[in-house]
Enzyme design. Sequence first.
Site, PDB file in Angstrom:
ATOM      1  N   ALA A 243       0.822  -1.220   0.000  1.00 12.84           N
ATOM      2  CA  ALA A 243       0.000   0.000   0.000  1.00 12.84           C
ATOM      3  C   ALA A 243       0.849   1.261   0.000  1.00 12.84           C
ATOM      4  CB  ALA A 243      -0.931  -0.005   1.215  1.00 12.84           C
ATOM      5  N   ASP A 244       2.164   1.113   0.150  1.00 14.87           N
ATOM      6  CA  ASP A 244       3.054   2.274   0.229  1.00 14.87           C
ATOM      7  C   ASP A 244       3.208   2.922  -1.145  1.00 14.87           C
ATOM      8  OD1 ASP A 244       5.313   3.622   2.046  1.00 14.87           O
ATOM      9  OD2 ASP A 244       6.116   3.327   0.026  1.00 14.87           O
ATOM     10  N   ILE A 245       2.981   4.223  -1.210  1.00 13.54           N
ATOM     11  CA  ILE A 245       3.044   4.947  -2.488  1.00 13.54           C
ATOM     12  C   ILE A 245       4.453   4.915  -3.075  1.00 13.54           C
ATOM     13  CG2 ILE A 245       2.775   7.210  -3.572  1.00 13.54           C
ATOM     14  CD1 ILE A 245       0.552   7.787  -1.544  1.00 13.54           C
ATOM     15  N   GLY A 246       5.463   5.010  -2.211  1.00 16.48           N
ATOM     16  CA  GLY A 246       6.842   4.969  -2.685  1.00 16.48           C
ATOM     17  C   GLY A 246       7.175   3.647  -3.360  1.00 16.48           C
ATOM     18  N   TRP A 285      12.809   1.935  -2.312  1.00 17.59           N
ATOM     19  CA  TRP A 285      12.697   3.312  -1.792  1.00 17.59           C
ATOM     20  C   TRP A 285      13.946   4.106  -2.154  1.00 17.59           C
ATOM     21  CZ3 TRP A 285      10.689   0.643   3.096  1.00 17.59           C
ATOM     22  CH2 TRP A 285       9.293   0.684   3.153  1.00 17.59           C
TER      23      TRP A 285
END
Length: 289
Positions: A243-246, A285
């Site tokens: 779910a992390d946008i990065g 990231w």
Amino acid sequence: MVTRNVRIEGPYNFDRVLDRLSLDPLNAVDKEDRSVKVPYYLPHGDGEVINVQAVGTTEEPGFTITFENDEQLEEKHNRISEIFQWEKGLHEVHEHFLQTELKPIFEEHAGTPIVLEFDPFASIVKSIIHQQLNLKFAFTLTHRFVTTYGWQKDGVWFYPSPEKTAALTVEELRELQFSQRKAEYVIGLGQKVASGELNLDTLPEKNDEAIIKELTKIRGIGPWTAQSYLLFGLGRPNLFPTADIGIQNAIRILYNMDRKPTQEELEQFSSPWHPYLSYASLYLWRSIE
């Protein structure tokens, strides 16, 4: 002062560690000196500043640790080793990813370890504050919170204790530009830890699923925050926060996609990266920072 010298297995690039730590203005990083001052939290709101300096290379890493005194020296040494993950050799991880589509990223960022947040409670507070904010304002808001209600020693900032956090009011945090809900979440977390309802000392004894289940019972902590704690609070090796946008942006760029990847695609792409998904997350990231 007490000084200890440490040698660990390479590759381990401490300069990249300092680059990442320096993104947070609360961290006391000196890149020229290749060092960082670590806040070591003691019971009853006290603390010690421990200096960690690199003296080796990426292939032959070495460090000098300077403690204020020799009280509980082994415990402090072990905590520093845990924070910087010195016992987790990266050679096997690196070799694993050279056989995957992440090979170019792992070659570029070779020797980048997972580094833990300096304190478990601070780790969750920071994750809650960072929810749904761009990185720059997230760090700004965290800085306001810590410099207003935390404390400083030898130029190093310590997060406010759970007890201090629990006693804050929503109105006080709203003055720092917290949203109503985010203020409630941070104060509520402080109350649960201060009361003993959430015991951060026993959480590491549980598996990932049990920890996520316990943390997500708390208002304001969803799967993303729980996974962030597992990764940067405890250093668990096989987490991939889809779910992390990065993460989504890094995958989109890596695979030259004109849209964000679906959940199914993320699971498909990440399948060969087990059992080191946390390192895949970190390097993805890094690839867009």
